[in-house]
Scaffold this motif. Structure first.
Motif, short mmCIF file in Angstrom:
data_model
loop_
_atom_site.label_atom_id
_atom_site.label_comp_id
_atom_site.label_asym_id
_atom_site.label_seq_id
_atom_site.Cartn_x
_atom_site.Cartn_y
_atom_site.Cartn_z
N LYS A 139 -1.02 5.23 -0.94
CA LYS A 139 -0.41 4.05 -1.54
C LYS A 139 -0.37 4.17 -3.06
N ALA A 140 -1.42 4.69 -3.64
CA ALA A 140 -1.47 4.82 -5.11
C ALA A 140 -0.40 5.78 -5.62
N MET A 141 -0.20 6.87 -4.90
CA MET A 141 0.78 7.87 -5.33
C MET A 141 2.22 7.42 -5.13
N HIS A 142 2.47 6.61 -4.09
CA HIS A 142 3.85 6.26 -3.74
C HIS A 142 4.24 4.83 -4.08
N SER A 143 3.35 4.10 -4.75
CA SER A 143 3.67 2.72 -5.11
C SER A 143 4.86 2.68 -6.06
N GLN A 144 5.81 1.79 -5.78
CA GLN A 144 6.98 1.66 -6.64
C GLN A 144 6.72 0.74 -7.83
N ARG A 145 5.57 0.10 -7.85
CA ARG A 145 5.29 -0.91 -8.88
C ARG A 145 4.30 -0.43 -9.94
N SER A 146 3.68 0.70 -9.73
CA SER A 146 2.63 1.15 -10.65
C SER A 146 3.07 2.37 -11.43
N MET A 147 2.97 2.31 -12.75
CA MET A 147 3.28 3.45 -13.60
C MET A 147 2.23 4.55 -13.50
N ALA A 148 1.08 4.22 -12.90
CA ALA A 148 0.03 5.23 -12.75
C ALA A 148 0.31 6.15 -11.56
N GLY A 149 1.24 5.77 -10.70
CA GLY A 149 1.59 6.59 -9.55
C GLY A 149 2.85 7.38 -9.78
N CYS A 150 3.06 8.40 -8.96
CA CYS A 150 4.22 9.29 -9.13
C CYS A 150 5.54 8.54 -8.96
N LYS A 151 5.68 7.85 -7.85
CA LYS A 151 6.97 7.21 -7.55
C LYS A 151 7.29 6.10 -8.54
N CYS A 153 6.37 5.77 -11.63
CA CYS A 153 6.72 6.35 -12.93
C CYS A 153 8.13 6.94 -12.89
N HIS A 154 8.44 7.64 -11.80
CA HIS A 154 9.78 8.23 -11.69
C HIS A 154 10.86 7.15 -11.64
N LEU A 155 10.58 6.06 -10.94
CA LEU A 155 11.54 4.96 -10.90
C LEU A 155 11.75 4.34 -12.29
N GLU A 156 10.68 4.31 -13.07
CA GLU A 156 10.79 3.77 -14.43
C GLU A 156 11.71 4.63 -15.28
N GLN A 157 11.69 5.95 -15.05
CA GLN A 157 12.56 6.85 -15.80
C GLN A 157 14.02 6.58 -15.50
N GLN A 169 22.20 0.27 -9.40
CA GLN A 169 23.01 -0.30 -8.33
C GLN A 169 22.66 0.28 -6.96
N MET A 170 21.70 1.18 -6.94
CA MET A 170 21.31 1.80 -5.67
C MET A 170 20.11 1.07 -5.09
N PRO A 171 20.19 0.62 -3.84
CA PRO A 171 19.02 -0.01 -3.23
C PRO A 171 17.91 1.01 -3.03
N GLN A 172 16.66 0.60 -3.30
CA GLN A 172 15.53 1.50 -3.12
C GLN A 172 15.27 1.71 -1.64
N LYS A 173 15.03 2.95 -1.29
CA LYS A 173 14.77 3.29 0.10
C LYS A 173 13.31 3.05 0.44
N PHE A 174 13.06 2.75 1.70
CA PHE A 174 11.69 2.71 2.17
C PHE A 174 11.16 4.14 2.22
N PHE A 264 15.83 16.42 -8.89
CA PHE A 264 16.11 15.53 -7.77
C PHE A 264 17.60 15.37 -7.47
N HIS A 265 18.48 15.73 -8.41
CA HIS A 265 19.90 15.78 -8.09
C HIS A 265 20.12 17.09 -7.33
N GLY A 266 19.81 17.07 -6.05
CA GLY A 266 19.69 18.29 -5.27
C GLY A 266 20.92 19.16 -5.18
#
Length: 355
Positions: A139-151, A153-157, A169-174, A264-266
Motif C-alpha cells: 500500500k505504501a509503494m502504490h498509494s496514489q495520494r502519498s508523495m513518499a510512495g512510488c506511484k 510521486c509519479h502521478l505528481e510528475q 483528462q485520463m481517468p486513473q486506473k485501479f 512509461f511511454h512504451g
C-alpha cells in the motif's frame, strides 16, 4: 535534521522550527556582523514568495553519502530469501531502483524516507505494523495520494505542464488494471541462484536501469497528418483546421524532457492515446464521431456529445498546459464565423499524410 527534530519539541529534541531558525539566523547574523555576504535576517527574507524567488539556487549540490546503495532491487521476498538462503515460491519480479537518479530529482531524502533513514520495510511490513499505522508495504509503494510512495510521486510528475494536457483528462486506473512490468521488470532467471552479495544485487539493478530507454521516439513524421479539418458540425462557424502534426510534435518534445515519460511511454503510438483515448493504439484510430454523437445530451454512460468532446478536450488541454492563445472564449480563433449558406457536412478532412 527532521529525522530527530520533529514538528513539536519533545524530551529527546527541540522542534525543527526552533533549531532551523537558530542555525540559519545565527549564521546570518554572524556573517552580517563581519560585513560579509549573508542570508536574510528578517522573516520575509525566507518566507515571502517574491524574496524566495530572488535567492540563487545551487545548481551542483554535493551528494550526501549515508551508506545508501546507488542501485538496488526492491523486493520483500528477495530480502527474505537472502536472509534464509531459500528461494521464495511466490515470485514477484523485483523493481530495479536507482537511489542516485531519484536523489537528483528530489529536494532531500526526507521526501521518501519520511520517518527515518531506515529501509521502508522497517515500518511498512508485509502486513503492516504499529509503526506504520498498519499501512502495508504494498500500500505504501502504490498509494496514489502519498508523495513518499512510488506511484503517488509519479502521478505528481504528471501535473507538469508538459504532461498535464493529456494526463489530467485520463481517468486513473485501479492497480490491477495497470501493467506492472513497467516497474517490476527483473526476470526470475537473473535471480537464480539467489544473489546474496549486495554488490551483485546492485549490479543486476544497474544493468536493468541502463537498458531502459533514455529517450522516447515518436512515429515517423510522414505517418502524422499535417492538418485535420473538423467540419462535421459546422453551422454558425466554419470548420476548424487543426494543426495536427505541429501539436503532436510539440507534445513529443515536452515528453522528451522527462526520463520518466520516456520509460512509461512504451511505444511510438502511446502519445496518440492522449486524444485518441479508449481505443487500441493505432496509426489509424477511429474518428471521434465513432463514439460521440451530434446530440448535445450526454449518453447514459456519461459520454459527451461531439461538440462537448471536442471543446472539452481542446480547452482543458490548453488550460492545463498554460496556453494563453487562443482563449477558450475566442470562438473565431479556431473556426471563422460562417457567412455563406449552410453547407453542413459529415466528414473530417485529413491532409498531409502519406498514402
Amino acid at each position: 535534521c527532521r529525522y530527530c527534530h520533529k514538528a513539536q519539541t519533545s524530551d529527546e529534541a527541540r522542534s525543527f522550527q526552533t533549531v532551523a531558525h537558530e542555525a540559519c539566523l545565527n549564521c546570518h547574523f554572524k556573517l552580517k556582523a563581519l560585513n560579509k555576504k549573508a542570508g536574510p535576517t528578517d522573516c520575509s527574507g525566507c518566507h515571502a514568495a517574491d524574496r524566495q524567488a530572488a535567492i540563487q539556487r545551487l545548481e551542483d549540490i554535493p551528494r550526501i553519502r549515508r551508506n545508501q546503495p546507488d542501485h538496488l532491487l526492491l523486493s520483500l521476498w528477495l530480502k527474505d530469501a537472502v536472509r534464509t538462503g531459500e528461494p521464495s515460491r511466490q515470485f514477484i519480479s523485483p523493481v530495479a531502483f536507482s537511489h542516485k537518479s531519484h536523489e537528483a530529482a528530489t529536494e532531500s531524502c526526507y521526501v521518501c524516507h519520511h520517518a527515518s533513514m531506515d529501509p521502508c520495510i522497517t515500518c511498512h511490513t508485509r502486513i503492516g505494523s504499529e509503526k506504520s499505522a498498519s499501512i502495508r508495504l504494498e500500500k505504501a509503494m502504490h498509494s496514489q495520494r502519498s508523495m513518499a510512495g512510488c506511484k503517488g510521486c509519479h502521478l505528481e510528475q504528471m501535473k507538469d505542464k508538459n504532461c498535464s494536457g493529456c494526463h489530467s483528462q485520463m481517468p486513473q486506473k485501479f492497480l490491477p488494471e495497470n501493467d506492472c512490468t513497467g516497474c517490476h521488470s527483473i526476470q526470475a532467471a537473473l535471480l537464480k541462484p539467489v544473489p546474496a552479495d549486495p554488490k551483485l544485487i546492485s549490479a543486476i539493478a544497474e544493468a536493468e536501469i541502463a537498458s531502459r530507454k533514455a529517450h522516447w521516439s515518436l512515429v515517423s513524421e510522414t505517418e502524422i497528418p499535417e492538418t485535420v479539418t473538423i467540419d462535421i458540425m459546422k453551422d454558425q462557424y466554419e470548420g476548424a483546421t487543426f494543426p495536427h502534426r505541429k501539436i503532436t510534435q510539440t507534445l513529443s518534445a515536452g515528453a522528451q524532457k522527462s526520463r520518466l515519460a520516456s520509460h512509461f511511454h512504451g511505444t511510438e503510438q502511446t502519445l496518440c492515446a492522449g486524444c485518441h483515448h479508449h481505443s487500441p493504439l493505432s496509426l489509424t484510430p477511429p474518428r471521434c464521431a465513432s463514439c460521440h454523437g451530434l446530440s448535445a445530451t450526454p449518453d447514459p454512460d456519461g459520454r459527451p456529445g461531439l461538440k462537448g468532446a471536442y471543446h472539452g478536450q481542446c480547452i482543458r488541454c490548453h488550460q492545463e498546459m498554460g496556453i494563453q492563445k487562443p482563449a477558450a472564449t475566442d470562438c473565431a480563433a479556431c473556426h471563422k464565423p460562417k457567412t455563406g449558406p449552410d453547407q453542413r457536412t459529415s466528414g473530417v478532412d485529413i491532409k498531409g499524410q502519406a498514402p
